[in-house]
Write an enzyme that holds these catalytic residues in place. Structure first.
Site, short mmCIF file in Angstrom:
data_model
loop_
_atom_site.label_atom_id
_atom_site.label_comp_id
_atom_site.label_asym_id
_atom_site.label_seq_id
_atom_site.Cartn_x
_atom_site.Cartn_y
_atom_site.Cartn_z
N GLY A 136 0.83 -1.19 0.00
CA GLY A 136 0.00 0.00 0.00
C GLY A 136 0.86 1.23 0.00
O GLY A 136 2.08 1.16 0.12
N ASP A 172 -3.86 11.09 12.35
CA ASP A 172 -4.31 10.59 11.05
C ASP A 172 -5.11 9.29 11.21
O ASP A 172 -4.85 8.31 10.52
CB ASP A 172 -3.09 10.38 10.14
#
Ligand SMILES: *[C@@H]1O[C@H](CO)[C@@H](O)[C@H](O)[C@H]1NC(C)=O
Ligand SMILES: *[C@@H]1O[C@H](CO)[C@@H](O)[C@H](O)[C@H]1NC(C)=O
Ligand SMILES: *[C@@H]1O[C@H](CO)[C@@H](O)[C@H](O)[C@H]1NC(C)=O
Ligand SMILES: *[C@@H]1O[C@H](CO)[C@@H](O)[C@H](O)[C@H]1NC(C)=O
Ligand SMILES: *[C@@H]1O[C@H](CO)[C@@H](O)[C@H](O)[C@H]1NC(C)=O
Ligand SMILES: *[C@@H]1O[C@H](CO)[C@@H](O)[C@H](O)[C@H]1NC(C)=O
Ligand SMILES: *[C@@H]1O[C@H](CO)[C@@H](O)[C@H](O)[C@H]1NC(C)=O
Ligand SMILES: *[C@@H]1O[C@H](CO)[C@@H](O)[C@H](O)[C@H]1NC(C)=O
Ligand SMILES: *[C@@H]1O[C@H](CO)[C@@H](O)[C@H](O)[C@H]1NC(C)=O
Ligand SMILES: *[C@@H]1O[C@H](CO)[C@@H](O)[C@H](O)[C@H]1NC(C)=O
Length: 818
Positions: free
Chosen positions: A514, A630
């Site tokens: 990813g 985040d």
């Protein structure tokens, strides 16, 4: 019960009062000797390096930018740990030795910077002031003024009329018609060089109310749009009350007979914000975040760094990663390696071998220049259109002109002459508008590479044959040793890997798992076959020592719901982290990917609870409180039994100031960012609580909260509907809520009590006022059913989102286009 060591409260009172009285007395008495003033008989020099404004907010003095040997006179924030200059006097003329230099008042009344006490290398340089009558004062606004010694309210000159790269609250950015001067911003040349760079921001000199970002004062690459009386048309998110209703700042554009300018101010002056034109050509609005001990960016333009005109200079290609990066085209080398290393790429690249005709400007006979194809690029816009019906004709047209450096043919023929600038590599983005461009190179450049290559091959073959036997023997020895000792070192609980190890562990970074905000992640396996995930950090400039310190802090944090850091690599500029491997990938894939098995209600509830426990640990239980910054489904990983682990914690700090840019431009992050962050106030752990609330809603509904519609607006209405329903649940409308908002794919197979708890706590988490949001510890207790929680009010920012097209526009602007 007060602890026995502390004296009782009453005992403290008299000394405290005394101290306050003394302080008051002092500030009244010491005026004549104020530490915020430069005078002819009290210069600022080697022995006394800085002055501090009356309430301690700003300092004026000598400083050296990071990694620079030069000294400057500048102003910076006095009370934060990160040295942040906001103004520099001698931008382009550094001094080498502060001990022999001084900032003083010359006999003509001007404030001057003297090198070796003789030459003025900088001066306020104004006439019409009486000699021996002035002093310089650093004010608490960050403004340095040259004022009358007898009355410092009479100001002759001020740094607020001569901005550098920073515009502070209270400053006027625009034009002073009376004095005939303009105040704009000019970026630093490089991270460590305050000399004026090529990027600038100014009010349109033609007299409209728009602000322009320019390269070399000639080429505009961004405009704010005109002022409508309420907003700038190009910046709809900036409304008079601010982006967020309880915004701490106000702003206005004033167009009067004496001047036109934009001004902003803070309602609470304990908040530190600044507006900076960065050396990379972006304007940025930053706020100091006490929790993270760093600057957070919450607004910037242009959003994509590669949209900055000529950011990478000529014959260089820009790639929009977490940070933009520049690289020379094939056949070209850096024009100025030193500048490139300092992060200033604007000089671009130059040819290794000149084109055939460029030496005398004419093509004789048939040009022998060749082209090579570069795919997946966004083409520069300044092409010449030429009539041609085939690639070959287009190529010939380019060869006929000595100034032609590149062409592209897609049915129509485009030629580029001279410096090729603004080329962007879009292979990673895969966006529309991707094209191939053919770059012109000297024939020798292409063929010589082939010859060299062939020669090399022969040499290699011979050498290889001879050495092969020796190598095999050596390898056996090396491998044996490796197995015994290993090439890796262990630091605390962490393994320090070499880059070579990681390369082989990941089979040369071949299997990408990813790409997050901080860099790409690759699959790898340790020599004992343990699977790991290797993260290559991108775009940050932290020193080796600090990196190791941060990494070891992260390595010490261990909790069943936090991803475990196993090791790291720090070699030259390379920074990699090695984590445990999570077979079920990230939560977003499990939730939103229609092809995956639908997560059951129980699994979802356990995931929600696990994330909450992990965050609670980060916020409260480990030694230094860590704000994640985040939280979103992409950063929640699932192990073999779908237990959640929070990933990427601690990286916000590691990334330093770059993080906020990364987050605000990263795909799909916007819907999770707390409004106070957008509004620019300091961010606390409650920002994570907000992001958690948004994530929890998605876990329950199985869909994104903020989705982009076909027409480009953002769809948040289901979210709003949910918020209204939550309020009504008490009247027996649970079924309605569950059927309206719980993931339909579950077919109603959800525990209604748990669903109601999850919704309620989620909406408490996304309250506008951070004080109204629960701590993660409370969230855990609510989800565990140990604590009851009341009906949450509908968050005001959600209502505004739905009601005001401005807010929708704001979010859809920030959402990356599909
Ligand atoms: C100032 O001093 C430096 C070193 O001390 C010297 O190199 C420089 O020439 C001097 N400049 C002047 C103007 O005297
Ligand atoms: C002062 O201003 C004059 C023109 O106004 C300019 O020629 C001179 O170079 C300036 N001096 C300094 C030290 O900036
Ligand atoms: C200013 O002060 C200097 C030194 O103290 C002195 O030499 C000079 O004459 C004074 N100038 C005026 C105009 O007072
Ligand atoms: C100082 O100057 C300001 C503005 O010119 C004036 O209002 C004020 O009265 C002056 N103060 C003194 C003490 O003279
Ligand atoms: C300003 O006017 C000049 C000349 O009319 C024109 O070339 C330039 O594009 C204008 N600038 C803007 C920002 O409109
Ligand atoms: C910048 O602009 C000036 C004129 O305004 C021009 O002479 C110079 O060549 C430009 N620089 C570049 C790199 O194009
Ligand atoms: C701003 O207004 C001027 C004239 O009033 C116009 O020429 C210009 O195009 C406008 N700018 C934008 C971005 O709309
Ligand atoms: C503009 O400046 C003049 C002269 O200094 C002053 O009298 C006038 O009040 C100013 N106008 C405004 C709107 O500030
Ligand atoms: C220009 O260059 C070409 C090839 O380098 C050469 O053959 C030709 O004679 C040159 N022309 C002149 C006028 O120098
Ligand atoms: C070819 O490229 C030109 C310029 O980039 C563009 O305007 C045009 O639409 C493209 N044509 C096709 C058929 O893609």
């Amino acid at each position: 019960m007060a602890s026995s060591g502390a004296p009782p409260c009453s005992a403290l009172v008299p000394p405290c009062l005394f101290v306050i009285a003394m302080a008051t007395l002092q500030s009244a008495v010491v005026f004549a000797d104020a530490a915020d003033t430069v005078a002819a008989d009290r210069p600022l020099s080697g022995s006394q390096r800085l002055l501090v404004s009356s309430r301690g907010k700003f300092a004026l003095g000598f400083f050296q930018p990071e990694n620079s040997i030069h000294w400057y006179i500048g102003i910076w924030y006095n009370q934060i740990s990160k040295h942040t200059p906001v103004w520099v006097a001698n931008r382009g003329s550094p001094i080498s030795n502060p001990d022999t230099s001084q900032l003083t008042i010359a006999t003509d009344g001007n404030m001057v910077l003297l090198d070796n006490s003789t030459t003025a290398i900088w001066s306020t340089n104004i006439s019409k002031i009486a000699s021996n009558s002035t002093v310089g004062v650093i004010l608490d606004t960050g403004n340095l003024v040259l004022a009358d010694a007898s009355n410092t309210s009479i100001i002759h000159w001020q740094s607020f009329d001569h901005f550098g790269n920073t515009w502070l609250p209270g400053g006027k950015l625009g034009r002073n018609k009376l004095a005939g001067v303009s105040t704009g911003l000019v970026a630093w040349k490089a991270r460590n060089d305050p000399a004026p760079g090529v990027f600038s921001l100014e009010l349109d000199p033609n007299g409209t109310s728009q602000y322009l970002l320019e390269w070399n004062s000639t080429q505009q690459y961004w405009t704010s749009g005109n002022w409508t009386g309420r907003i700038f048309t190009g910046v709809p998110e900036m409304t008079p009350t601010g982006i967020y209703p309880n915004s701490l700042y106000t702003f206005d554009y004033v167009n009067g007979e004496n001047g036109s300018y934009f001004v902003y101010d803070l309602k609470d002056d304990s908040v530190l914000t600044r507006f900076v034109l960065g050396e990379m050509g972006q304007i940025q609005f930053l706020t100091w975040m006490n929790g993270a001990n760093d600057w957070m960016l919450f607004w910037s333009q242009p959003k994509a760094q590669c949209d900055v005109y000529s950011l990478c200079g000529p014959f260089s290609v820009c790639t929009e990663n977490a940070m933009a990066s520049c690289s020379c085209l094939r056949g070209f080398g850096e024009q100025n390696v030193g500048e490139w290393l300092q992060g200033d790429h604007t000089s671009g690249c130059r040819r290794n071998v000149e084109l055939q005709c460029s030496s005398n400007g004419s093509v004789v006979g048939r040009s022998t220049d060749r082209f090579y194809t570069m795919g997946n690029v966004r083409l520069p816009s300044d092409a010449e259109s030429v009539v041609a019906t085939s690639t070959d004709q287009c190529e010939q047209a380019c060869l006929r002109s000595c100034s032609c450096t590149a062409y592209s043919y897609n049915g129509s023929c485009s030629l580029w002459h001279g410096d090729l600038i603004n080329l962007q590599d879009v292979s990673a983005i895969g966006s529309q508008g991707s094209n191939a461009v053919l770059i012109r190179l000297a024939a020798s450049e292409l063929s010589s590479q082939k010859q060299k290559h062939a020669k090399k091959l022969i040499t290699i073959a011979i050498v290889a044959t001879i050495v092969a036997a020796l190598m095999v023997a050596a390898l056996v020895v090396i491998l044996r040793r490796r197995m015994v000792k290993g090439t890796t070192q262990v630091e605390g609980s962490l393994i320090s890997f070499t880059y070579r190890d990681l390369k082989s562990m990941t089979k040369n970074f071949s299997e990408k798992l990813g790409g997050g905000a901080f860099g790409s992640v690759f699959k790898g396996s340790l020599p004992d076959a343990t699977m790991v995930a290797v993260k290559k950090l991108e775009g940050f400039h932290q020193g080796e020592k600090q990196f190791r310190a941060e990494v070891s802090t992260i390595g010490n944090i261990q909790h069943v719901n936090l991803i475990r850091l196993l090791g790291f690599c720090s070699e030259k500029s390379r920074r990699l982290l090695v984590y445990e491997y999570m077979p079920n990938g990230s939560l977003d894939k499990q939730l939103f990917d229609g092809r995956k098995h639908v997560l059951s209600w129980d699994t979802r509830y356990q995931i929600a609870l696990g994330i909450a426990r992990g965050l609670d640990y980060l916020h409260e239980k480990c030694r230094d409180c860590i704000i994640h910054c985040d939280i979103k489904p992409e950063n929640i990983l699932l192990d073999g039994s779908f237990a959640p682990k929070v990933a990427d914690f601690g990286l916000a700090k590691l990334m330093g100031r770059d993080i906020s840019r990364v987050l605000t431009t990263a795909r799909g992050t916007v819907g999770y960012i707390a409004p106070e962050w957008l509004a620019g106030t300091a961010v606390t752990a409650k920002a994570d609580v907000f992001s958690y609330g948004m994530t929890l809603l998605e876990i329950v509904s199985g869909r994104r909260n903020v989705e982009r519609r076909e027409d480009g607006t953002a769809d948040i209405l289901p979210l709003l509907a949910a918020s209204r329903l939550v309020g009504g649940v008490g009247d027996g409308r649970r079924e309605e809520l569950v059927s309206a908002v719980v993931d339909g794919r579950l077919g109603g197979d959800a525990d209604m009590g748990e669903a109601e708890r999850a919704f309620r706590v989620a909406f408490w988490c996304i309250q506008d006022d951070e004080n109204a949001r629960p701590a993660m510890a409370t969230v855990v207790q609510v989800l565990e059913g140990l604590v009851e929680i009341g009906v949450p009010p509908i968050p005001r920012s959600l209502q505004l989102l739905a009601d005001e097209s401005n807010y929708l526009q704001f979010f859809s602007d920030l959402l990356p286009s599909k």
